[in-house]
Scaffold this active site. Structure first.
Site: not given
Ligand code: ZN
Length: 393
Positions: A140, A176-177, A289, A136
């Protein structure tokens, strides 16, 4: 900042990129000579990135040309994510985002958009992804953003999305992360981590990603990238970003899948309603994802190592804390190929099949099946051979 200033700032207007309607329009522009001048782009970028914590060398002309080159095939499923990441280095988020926005004509649609704020925000966002996470991390994110773009542009989902939707979808993929700790939500919940307490155990990671990403916008006027939206649009964009990012929590997977299956086999889905567009966008982000097993083996292989290594790190922490080791995270008792086979068979395959059915691109039949489905089949066979001891990797 007007459109021409935007165009001058966008670092990817070189002649190598052909065929875009935006480029054609740009060629007609009175500033065309300036736009094709790499020196000008370099100067513009170097004076615009003002993120105070970003310690990096100024962007050189040769470097920018190299970055342009790696972006030539960004529409292709086989685009080399890691090569781009390596070459673009600390510039990767802003340059990728601006290049994609250019493809969708976002700047023309939103003339009030402040590009400086987008550049500053994306530079700061990049710093919030932990380099020591094996999986992550920023790579990514680049992979997920590009997969989202592939679904929109190459597989044709942009046909029923507005420019604002596309802007939201790409931004959602970038954030998103954000500030992912390299540990799962379950770990945070079991160890009573402050984030789990704050969000009452409800998707603590995803709630944090989106909340922190919004805080980054508000914390400094220079990064308030959505300030060009009127109140009503801002409210909608925020609602969509929150909804989409929270549903990247894998625990929503089966709900998402069954709800979209129900809609597909019903009638007239998707319609041009906010609900249907948001459903499609949420599902495409979720698929982007989790789509790494559908990448070519040469790329997927690296992602397996990264994912399993991050799992192992958590497993080691759990051992040290003397709490039960999470499934797939005990290095000594986990067969990584079997884990990946299960991931493909129970999660990824159905998602890709549904996405293929949904794909609206009229020029190709089954383009997603062709680009992703084939890889899934091949990768599955390779994993099986490895389990049976026929191949080593
Ligand atoms: Zn992700």
């Amino acid at each position: 900042m007007d459109y021409e200033d935007f165009s001058e700032s966008v670092p990817i207007l070189g002649q190598k990129i052909g065929g875009d309607k935006v480029l054609k329009r740009s060629r007609q522009s009175s500033i065309k000579m300036k736009m094709f001048n790499t020196d000008h782009h370099v100067e513009r970028i170097n004076t615009t990135f003002t993120s105070p914590s970003m310690d990096r060398e100024p962007l050189e002309k040769e470097k920018l040309e190299q970055i342009y080159e790696t972006l030539e095939k960004v529409d292709d499923w086989n685009w080399d994510v890691l090569k781009f990441s390596q070459i673009a280095d600390t510039w990767c988020f802003p340059i990728l985002c601006l290049r994609l926005f250019l493809k969708y004509d976002i700047y023309r649609k939103f003339e009030e958009m402040n590009l400086d704020k987008w550049l500053n925000y994306l530079s700061a966002l990049y710093l919030g992804y932990q380099f020591n996470n094996m999986y992550h991390n920023h790579n990514h994110i680049i992979d997920t953003v590009q997969a989202t773009h592939y679904f929109y542009k190459t597989a044709g989902f942009e046909n029923f999305l507005s420019e604002q939707d596309i802007m939201v979808g790409i931004l959602a993929a970038f954030i998103h992360d954000y500030e992912h700790p390299g540990l799962t939500s379950q770990f945070l919940i079991r160890t009573k981590h402050p984030k789990a307490i704050r969000y009452s155990d409800i998707s603590p990671l995803e709630n944090h990603h989106v909340a922190a990403a919004f805080k980054l916008m508000d914390s400094d006027g220079e990064r308030d990238l959505l300030d060009f939206l009127d109140q009503k649009s801002y409210k909608l964009v925020r609602k969509m970003l929150v909804y989409m990012v929270i549903r990247t929590d894998l625990s929503y997977h089966f709900d998402l899948l069954s709800s979209i299956q129900g809609k597909i086999y019903g009638e007239n889905f998707p319609q041009d309603t906010l609900e249907d567009r948001l459903t499609v966008m949420t599902f495409t982000l979720h698929c982007a994802d989790l789509s790494k097993p559908a990448r070519s083996w040469i790329f997927y292989r690296g992602w397996i190592d990264a994912m399993m290594e991050e799992f192992n790190m958590q497993g080691k922490m759990e051992k040290e804390l003397n709490i039960p080791i999470s499934p797939f995270m005990d290095e000594e008792n986990t067969n990584r190929e079997r884990v990946q086979l299960a991931y493909i068979d129970f999660i990824v395959r159905d998602s890709i099949d549904i996405l293929n059915i949904l794909s609206p691109n009229p020029d190709y039949n089954n383009i997603i099946q062709r680009d992703l489905g084939e890889n899934l089949n091949l990768n599955r066979k390779t994993l099986q051979k490895k389990i049976e001891g026929e191949v080593k990797f």
